[in-house]
Write an enzyme that holds these catalytic residues in place. Sequence first.
Site, short mmCIF file in Angstrom:
data_model
loop_
_atom_site.label_atom_id
_atom_site.label_comp_id
_atom_site.label_asym_id
_atom_site.label_seq_id
_atom_site.Cartn_x
_atom_site.Cartn_y
_atom_site.Cartn_z
N ASP A 12 0.82 -1.22 0.00
CA ASP A 12 0.00 0.00 0.00
C ASP A 12 0.85 1.27 0.00
O ASP A 12 0.47 2.29 0.59
CB ASP A 12 -0.97 0.02 1.20
CG ASP A 12 -1.89 -1.20 1.21
OD1 ASP A 12 -2.33 -1.60 0.11
OD2 ASP A 12 -2.14 -1.74 2.29
N LYS A 15 2.14 2.07 -5.13
CA LYS A 15 2.88 1.59 -6.31
C LYS A 15 2.06 1.76 -7.58
O LYS A 15 2.59 2.00 -8.65
CB LYS A 15 3.24 0.11 -6.15
CG LYS A 15 4.23 -0.17 -5.05
CD LYS A 15 4.56 -1.65 -4.96
CE LYS A 15 3.42 -2.49 -4.48
NZ LYS A 15 2.95 -2.22 -3.12
N GLY A 39 -4.27 -5.33 -4.83
CA GLY A 39 -5.38 -4.58 -5.42
C GLY A 39 -4.85 -3.29 -5.99
O GLY A 39 -4.04 -2.65 -5.34
N HIS A 40 -5.23 -2.94 -7.19
CA HIS A 40 -4.81 -1.64 -7.69
C HIS A 40 -5.95 -0.98 -8.47
O HIS A 40 -6.76 -1.64 -9.10
CB HIS A 40 -3.54 -1.73 -8.54
CG HIS A 40 -3.50 -2.86 -9.50
ND1 HIS A 40 -3.03 -4.10 -9.19
CD2 HIS A 40 -3.91 -2.93 -10.78
CE1 HIS A 40 -3.14 -4.89 -10.24
NE2 HIS A 40 -3.67 -4.20 -11.22
N GLN A 237 2.64 -6.12 -3.03
CA GLN A 237 2.95 -6.06 -1.60
C GLN A 237 4.25 -5.24 -1.38
O GLN A 237 4.53 -4.36 -2.18
CB GLN A 237 3.05 -7.45 -0.98
CG GLN A 237 1.73 -8.22 -0.95
CD GLN A 237 1.42 -8.99 -2.22
OE1 GLN A 237 2.29 -9.65 -2.77
NE2 GLN A 237 0.21 -8.93 -2.69
N GLY A 339 -14.12 -0.87 6.05
CA GLY A 339 -14.09 0.48 6.65
C GLY A 339 -13.29 0.51 7.93
O GLY A 339 -13.23 1.52 8.62
#
Length: 469
Positions: A12, A15, A39-40, A237, A339
């Site tokens: 996170d 990247k 995830g991106h 990662q 959240g």
Amino acid sequence: MIATIVGAQLGDEGKGAVVDHYSDGASVTVRYQGGDNAGHTVVNEGVEYKLSLVPSGAVRGKTGVLGNGCVINPRVLFSEIDALQERGLEPDVRVAKRAHVVFPYHRVLDAVEEATKADDDLDAGTTGRGIGPAYEGKAGRHGIRVGDLLDPSVLEHRLEYTVARAEAILKGVYGRSPADIDRDDIDVEGAFDTDALFAEYKSYGARLREAGMVVDSGDFLTERTAAGADILLEGAQGTALDIDHGIYPYVTSSNTTAGNGATGTGLPVTAVGQGAVIGVVKAYLSRVGTGPLPTELDDVTGAKGADADPPATPPGATDETAVATYLRQRGGEYGTVTGRPRRVGWLDMPMLRQAAQTNGFTGLVVNHVDVLAGLKEVRVAHAYDLDGATQTTMPATTERWGDCTPVYRTFDGWADVDWAAVASEGYTALPGPTRTYLEYIAEELSTPLYAVGVGPDRTDTIVRQDPFA
Ligand code: IMP
């Protein structure tokens, strides 16, 4: 020319935005490890795409390759490709024959193992995507590879063994049956049905073949480089989550570091090593998983994402709870699904020194400096105190890392300025204290600063050096 992008911390680090920028100059973007745990978000011509497997360049009309070091869940891959096609794109995605396949039983085992380990505080806080069990299968030589999906007799034979093995572990080791597992994100019922898995995964093999998606990634990429193509290797990662060099056991199950840019793609290590290795650093720390975190600012008790307002007055550096809430609010450090607040902390230089050494960074990108804006003071763990001795790199065991007390340096904070204007004016428009902070990081790591991220948009990155320019 090959450029490798690597996270320098705990994932996170932003990247995606860096890959997005630099992929403009490359014709192929390649993942070398991990799977749909990453995830991106890619924004192309104002449209947002959330992806976990399709390499981001594929959205921009570049070829995207999932290298042999990846673990691939074909359900996720095809649902992402279908969603992109429905939105009018034709992503060119190639998948290495030697990459391993993630099956539903891997997700079941991931969930059960995490739940069991949680009793002893040994759970890694995994993403639940079956990544660890899939890599276990690879190392244990009972995995199934993408190439096997194309050969029904091999697939059937392998499945008979691996499914029976997975079920025996579920029952024998964990004392559970599939019916005991109540998870919405896992198809538990079908996870141990060999016939159903065979039919489904054989059809993925047929689709991969028909679409011409399967490649020998080493051959494919070597041919492309010989033809003069520029290649961007996209690490997922971060270095502290690397299976060898990270904070074991609170790590992911692959080598996230630059060396795997060769092993995980089939490109020669000399070719990868002659290129650029760009470390992406977040200007503070955030962590979604478990385990120690010496520079952590309070525990994770912040209010839920949008429900809480940022504190009106930026807090002083020693008011840890208030600083943590401030950073979470400004950095959006809340899980996208739940959240829940992410853990946050001050920048950790021993972690970065180790990352620079292990990866051999040739350039740095520091992101999210705008998030720290408004604080009167900004702290950095310059070193650790470990049993009365000063330590400038991370101890090799995570337990000893947890014993480290940060030795902080305090920097002047910087004002919250018009970051979009700063981004368009360039590096010298950054507030003086921001440049002091950035130059301290670059000097400590003896690595030039290639770019600075001052906001979430594509235009919010100040690029000083482009590996492909
Ligand atoms: P796994 O990769 O799902 O097995 O999770 C292992 C560890 O890596 C956990 O601490 C996760 O939180 C962390 N992790 C995995 N993927 C990411 C990522 O993309 N960003 C940040 N942390 C991650």
